[in-house]
Design a protein around this motif. Structure first.
Motif, PDB file in Angstrom:
ATOM      1  N   HIS A 181       0.628  -1.387  -0.080  1.00  0.00           N
ATOM      2  CA  HIS A 181      -0.035   0.151  -0.132  1.00  0.00           C
ATOM      3  C   HIS A 181       0.818   1.304   0.056  1.00  0.00           C
ATOM      4  O   HIS A 181       0.646   2.217   0.848  1.00  0.00           O
ATOM      5  N   ASN A 184       2.949   3.457   3.554  1.00  0.00           N
ATOM      6  CA  ASN A 184       2.500   3.269   4.760  1.00  0.00           C
ATOM      7  C   ASN A 184       3.454   3.316   5.768  1.00  0.00           C
ATOM      8  O   ASN A 184       4.733   3.023   5.449  1.00  0.00           O
ATOM      9  N   HIS A 216      -2.617   1.330  12.767  1.00  0.00           N
ATOM     10  CA  HIS A 216      -2.193   0.916  11.613  1.00  0.00           C
ATOM     11  C   HIS A 216      -2.649  -0.625  11.277  1.00  0.00           C
ATOM     12  O   HIS A 216      -3.724  -0.863  11.389  1.00  0.00           O
ATOM     13  N   HIS A 255      -8.475   7.200   6.791  1.00  0.00           N
ATOM     14  CA  HIS A 255      -7.488   6.726   6.036  1.00  0.00           C
ATOM     15  C   HIS A 255      -6.545   8.169   5.693  1.00  0.00           C
ATOM     16  O   HIS A 255      -7.199   9.039   5.338  1.00  0.00           O
ATOM     17  N   ARG A 256      -5.332   7.944   5.678  1.00  0.00           N
ATOM     18  CA  ARG A 256      -4.493   9.074   5.411  1.00  0.00           C
ATOM     19  C   ARG A 256      -4.506   9.559   4.056  1.00  0.00           C
ATOM     20  O   ARG A 256      -4.642  10.822   3.618  1.00  0.00           O
ATOM     21  N   ASN A 309     -11.837   1.301   6.114  1.00  0.00           N
ATOM     22  CA  ASN A 309     -10.591   1.101   5.428  1.00  0.00           C
ATOM     23  C   ASN A 309     -10.446  -0.482   5.407  1.00  0.00           C
ATOM     24  O   ASN A 309     -11.371  -1.319   5.814  1.00  0.00           O
TER      25      ASN A 309
END
Ligand code: SDX
Length: 374
Positions: A181, A184, A216, A255-256, A309
């Motif tokens: 991803h 991250n 996380h 989510h960022r 997410n």
């Protein structure tokens, strides 16, 4: 001078591995949509793609699969460690320590990633995890079965029985979706270590250590704990409103990068629903609670761009497949290890040690006073 808290929106490297479209909620591995990979590929083929940048031909594929299957066994030293560790240890601590022993056995000092180290890391994580699961259940560990695929063998070593087609497909897709991803926290942690030209095992241990956190890779465990705490679908609205009122986060939400529904959560929701229908009982009840949490959560958080997410529905899938919740982050790690390795290989090609700055705001030139005068 601007402090970029959490390195938000900071690019640390160029990459050709993964592209995340956070606005439209799309994810691509080496340019392939994860919808296609989830439908047509498998964990081994997608791992090859992520590592080497192309889909393997039949010879490359069979070679890669053969190497993985032959390397699943873990050493007596790792087995002895797993037998010795207390049964209520955090499974991510157990995994991290077992990988440390693997590093000692491979005797890696500096950065020189061998093919065998890559194969060992990807092939042995499931064996370490399932070995410890069986010991905690006071059951005989199940040795790997080289006739089974990666995901099927993982479930076989955990449950002692070969998975059904649906269970295998759900596990295989879940593992594909967790492989990578982009940048991250855990991938970045592993890169920082690799950028000093430390060894691959030290870098992967940094990744495991970062992934463990509840913000996380630990969020899947927290999400299931939340569904269990809610208990009944009638309690959902009150529980969620209460949490939000107390400024507590809805785990598995937000989510960022994604400011819309995480595409991985969309795919995992379908498998969670399928398994819930099949298994019934507690799984079905927890799935229905999750669906209600999603509805209420989106009602209140959606306007802020906060949606489910990857960790939201993966929790139901992993639970339905037989993993105790505290092991969910290790299942996440068993797939993400491929992504960590791929980013390390890509970054170290034209390496630069990662060393940002901190903006000093303290005093300068303070006078030293001897202790008996303080
Ligand atoms: C993963 O980076 C990746 O790609 C990670 C990952 C991967 O594949 O590697 O996708 C895997 O880690 C998914 C995320 C799993 N974590 C959780 O589900 C934990 C809950 N989520 C949050 O803690 C949060 O959303 C993060 C950590 C995911 C993102 O954090 P950010 O981008 O730093 O956002 P933030 O914490 O600054 O929050 C911004 C605002 C805040 O409100 P205000 O203080 O501005 O009023 O949004 C709110 C937060 O309170 N918020 C939430 C929330 N997430 C953010 N409010 C309620 N519930 C939430 N889940």
């Amino acid at each position: 001078m601007e402090i970029k808290k959490g390195l938000e929106d900071v690019y640390v490297k160029e990459t050709e591995i993964t592209y995340i479209d956070g606005e439209l909620g799309r994810l691509y591995y080496r340019g392939y949509s994860i919808y296609d990979l989830a439908e047509f590929s498998n964990f081994e083929e997608t791992s090859y793609l992520i590592l080497y940048g192309k889909l393997p031909n039949i010879y490359e594929y069979e070679n890669f699969v053969k190497s993985l299957r032959e390397s699943r066994g873990i050493s007596d030293r790792v087995k002895e460690f797993l037998k010795s560790v207390k049964k209520n240890a955090d499974p991510m601590d157990v995994l991290r320590t077992a990988v440390s022993i693997m590093g000692l056995e491979e005797n890696t000092h500096t950065y020189n990633v061998s093919e065998q180290s890559i194969i060992n890391l990807i092939s042995k994580f499931p064996t370490i995890i399932s070995y410890y699961i069986r010991l905690r259940r006071d059951l005989e560990p199940v040795e790997p079965d080289t006739s089974l695929s990666h995901a099927a063998n993982f479930l076989y070593m955990v449950n002692g029985t070969k998975p059904s087609e649906e269970e295998y497909k759900a596990m295989d897709v879940a593992m594909i979706l967790h492989i990578d991803h982009e940048m991250n926290a855990s991938t970045f942690a592993s890169l920082v270590v690799a950028s000093t030209l430390s060894d691959i095992y030290s870098s992967i241990i940094a990744g495991i250590s970062a992934l463990k956190g509840p913000l996380h890779g630990g969020a899947n465990y927290e999400a299931l704990k939340m569904f269990k705490e809610i208990g009944y679908i009638e309690n959902v609205e009150k529980y969620i409103l209460n949490r939000l009122a107390n400024k507590q986060r809805i785990m598995g939400f937000g989510h960022r990068v994604y400011k819309t529904y995480d595409p991985r959560a969309r795919i995992l929701k379908a498998y969670a629903k399928l398994l819930a229908e099949k298994k019934g009982g507690e799984i079905k009840r927890l799935y229905e609670i999750a669906e209600k949490v999603e509805e209420i959560g989106i009602k209140h958080l959606g306007p802020k761009g906060i949606y489910p997410n990857v960790d939201f529905y993966s929790s139901i899938v992993f639970y339905a497949l037989g993993f105790e919740p505290e092991f969910f982050p290790t299942v996440f790690a068993s797939a993400r290890v491929t992504g960590w390795i791929a980013h390390i290989l890509e970054y170290v090609k034209d390496n630069k040690i990662i060393r940002p700055k901190a903006y000093y705001k303290g005093e300068i030139g303070r006078k030293y006073i001897p202790i008996d005068s303080r």
